[in-house]
Design a protein around this motif. Structure first.
Motif, PDB file in Angstrom:
ATOM      1  N   THR A  27       0.836  -1.205   0.000  1.00 17.39           N
ATOM      2  CA  THR A  27       0.000   0.000   0.000  1.00 17.39           C
ATOM      3  C   THR A  27       0.867   1.250   0.000  1.00 17.39           C
ATOM      4  OG1 THR A  27      -1.825  -1.098   1.133  1.00 17.39           O
ATOM      5  CG2 THR A  27      -1.738   1.298   1.301  1.00 17.39           C
ATOM      6  N   GLU A  28       1.985   1.205   0.723  1.00 19.70           N
ATOM      7  CA  GLU A  28       2.891   2.349   0.759  1.00 19.70           C
ATOM      8  C   GLU A  28       3.526   2.575  -0.616  1.00 19.70           C
ATOM      9  OE1 GLU A  28       5.284   5.577   2.105  1.00 19.70           O
ATOM     10  OE2 GLU A  28       3.321   4.733   2.599  1.00 19.70           O
ATOM     11  N   LEU A  29       3.833   1.498  -1.326  1.00 22.33           N
ATOM     12  CA  LEU A  29       4.344   1.644  -2.690  1.00 22.33           C
ATOM     13  C   LEU A  29       3.311   2.311  -3.591  1.00 22.33           C
ATOM     14  CD1 LEU A  29       6.295  -1.628  -3.635  1.00 22.33           C
ATOM     15  CD2 LEU A  29       7.164   0.716  -3.632  1.00 22.33           C
ATOM     16  N   HIS A  63      11.032   9.759   0.377  1.00 23.08           N
ATOM     17  CA  HIS A  63       9.641  10.109   0.649  1.00 23.08           C
ATOM     18  C   HIS A  63       8.817   8.997   1.283  1.00 23.08           C
ATOM     19  CE1 HIS A  63      10.481  13.605  -1.855  1.00 23.08           C
ATOM     20  NE2 HIS A  63      10.853  12.801  -2.847  1.00 23.08           N
ATOM     21  N   GLY A  64       9.347   7.790   1.364  1.00 27.34           N
ATOM     22  CA  GLY A  64       8.557   6.659   1.828  1.00 27.34           C
ATOM     23  C   GLY A  64       8.569   6.465   3.330  1.00 27.34           C
ATOM     24  N   ASN A 114       1.384   7.058  -6.493  1.00 22.57           N
ATOM     25  CA  ASN A 114       0.311   8.023  -6.745  1.00 22.57           C
ATOM     26  C   ASN A 114       0.807   9.444  -6.525  1.00 22.57           C
ATOM     27  OD1 ASN A 114      -2.397   8.679  -7.389  1.00 22.57           O
ATOM     28  ND2 ASN A 114      -2.870   8.912  -5.228  1.00 22.57           N
ATOM     29  N   LYS A 115       1.632   9.620  -5.513  1.00 22.66           N
ATOM     30  CA  LYS A 115       2.176  10.941  -5.207  1.00 22.66           C
ATOM     31  C   LYS A 115       3.157  11.406  -6.285  1.00 22.66           C
ATOM     32  CE  LYS A 115       5.131  13.297  -1.828  1.00 22.66           C
ATOM     33  NZ  LYS A 115       5.891  13.172  -0.577  1.00 22.66           N
ATOM     34  N   LEU A 116       4.002  10.477  -6.762  1.00 25.31           N
ATOM     35  CA  LEU A 116       5.040  10.828  -7.718  1.00 25.31           C
ATOM     36  C   LEU A 116       4.532  10.833  -9.157  1.00 25.31           C
ATOM     37  CD1 LEU A 116       7.924   8.639  -6.247  1.00 25.31           C
ATOM     38  CD2 LEU A 116       7.635  11.108  -5.974  1.00 25.31           C
ATOM     39  N   SER A 147       7.038  13.571   8.073  1.00 24.61           N
ATOM     40  CA  SER A 147       7.349  13.594   6.646  1.00 24.61           C
ATOM     41  C   SER A 147       6.445  12.677   5.846  1.00 24.61           C
ATOM     42  CB  SER A 147       8.805  13.189   6.418  1.00 24.61           C
ATOM     43  OG  SER A 147       9.030  11.877   6.901  1.00 24.61           O
ATOM     44  N   THR A 148       5.819  11.687   6.517  1.00 20.68           N
ATOM     45  CA  THR A 148       4.961  10.750   5.788  1.00 20.68           C
ATOM     46  C   THR A 148       3.519  11.222   5.718  1.00 20.68           C
ATOM     47  OG1 THR A 148       4.531   9.479   7.811  1.00 20.68           O
ATOM     48  CG2 THR A 148       6.384   8.789   6.437  1.00 20.68           C
ATOM     49  N   GLU A 149       3.220  12.341   6.409  1.00 17.98           N
ATOM     50  CA  GLU A 149       1.849  12.845   6.399  1.00 17.98           C
ATOM     51  C   GLU A 149       1.784  14.079   5.519  1.00 17.98           C
ATOM     52  OE1 GLU A 149      -0.256  11.583  10.462  1.00 17.98           O
ATOM     53  OE2 GLU A 149       1.135  13.231  10.647  1.00 17.98           O
ATOM     54  N   VAL A 150       1.510  13.864   4.264  1.00 18.21           N
ATOM     55  CA  VAL A 150       1.480  14.948   3.297  1.00 18.21           C
ATOM     56  C   VAL A 150       0.052  15.445   3.140  1.00 18.21           C
ATOM     57  CG1 VAL A 150       1.975  15.603   0.926  1.00 18.21           C
ATOM     58  CG2 VAL A 150       3.431  13.931   2.092  1.00 18.21           C
TER      59      VAL A 150
END
Length: 201
Positions: free
Chosen positions: A12-14, A33-34, A19-21, A188-191
């Motif tokens: 899910t993190e991948l 960023h992960g 999706n972000k990139l 940093s993981t909460e964008v």
């Protein structure tokens, strides 16, 4: 000994990072960023390439691998069952296996994907939710985690999407303050979502 991270959480993190990139993540992207280390993926799946394949991506190629349409439809239906309502793009981003962009590219629009799954187009906007209900959920979650809740806490354990709070209150910290809670520094993981886009249509 630390608790083993579930494979689903790693994959899910991948998906979130892709999706972000807007492209298949590289090892350096995960480092920068992960939420996890690239080595974790290599240890679990054998290699970074194998981890990408397990997440449904074609290594070293832009964008996600061709996902069967049936799988996309089934994921929408399953998510609707879990949520008890028609999923929004934000719901898919926070809880689903795929990105909303995949659905839009395959079906031309999110609403077309919803209809292809036999679901009703959801016209409810976050503003229609009562502020008291949103704030009460923040306070309940604070009691559950025994600290000021983060966006990841709401995503994993809460009733609503973090984006709903951003849309309604302007920011996650503003929502926390409205609930009488002391804001934490954002990790940093909460964008924060792009408030310029309405992702709940």
């Amino acid at each position: 000994m630390p608790e083993r991270i579930p494979d689903d959480e790693l994959l899910t993190e991948l998906q979130r990072l892709a999706n972000k990139l807007g492209t298949t993540p590289k090892v350096q992207d995960m480092r920068d960023h992960g939420a996890f280390t690239a080595k974790t993926y290599q240890n679990r799946f054998g290699s970074w390439t194998d981890a990408l394949a397990a997440a449904g991506f074609e290594p070293n190629k832009r964008g996600p691998a061709k996902i069967p349409t049936d799988a996309l439809v089934e994921e929408l239906q399953q998510l609707a069952d879990e949520l008890g309502t028609t999923p929004t793009k934000t719901d898919m981003a926070n809880h689903g296996r795929f990105s909303a962009k995949v659905y839009q590219e395959r079906f031309d629009s999110w609403n077309d994907a919803i209809m292809a799954a036999g679901l009703s187009v959801n016209s409810q906007q976050p503003a229609e939710l009562a502020a008291d209900e949103l704030l009460a959920e923040l306070q309940r979650l604070a009691d559950e985690v025994e600290s000021t809740p983060k966006m990841t806490d709401m995503r994993d354990h809460g009733k609503f999407s973090p984006t709903t709070y951003h849309t309604r209150f302007g920011s996650w910290n503003a929502a926390l303050e409205a609930a009488g809670l002391t804001p934490n520094r954002q990790s940093s993981t909460e964008v924060e979502p792009n408030n310029g886009q309405n992702s709940d249509v």
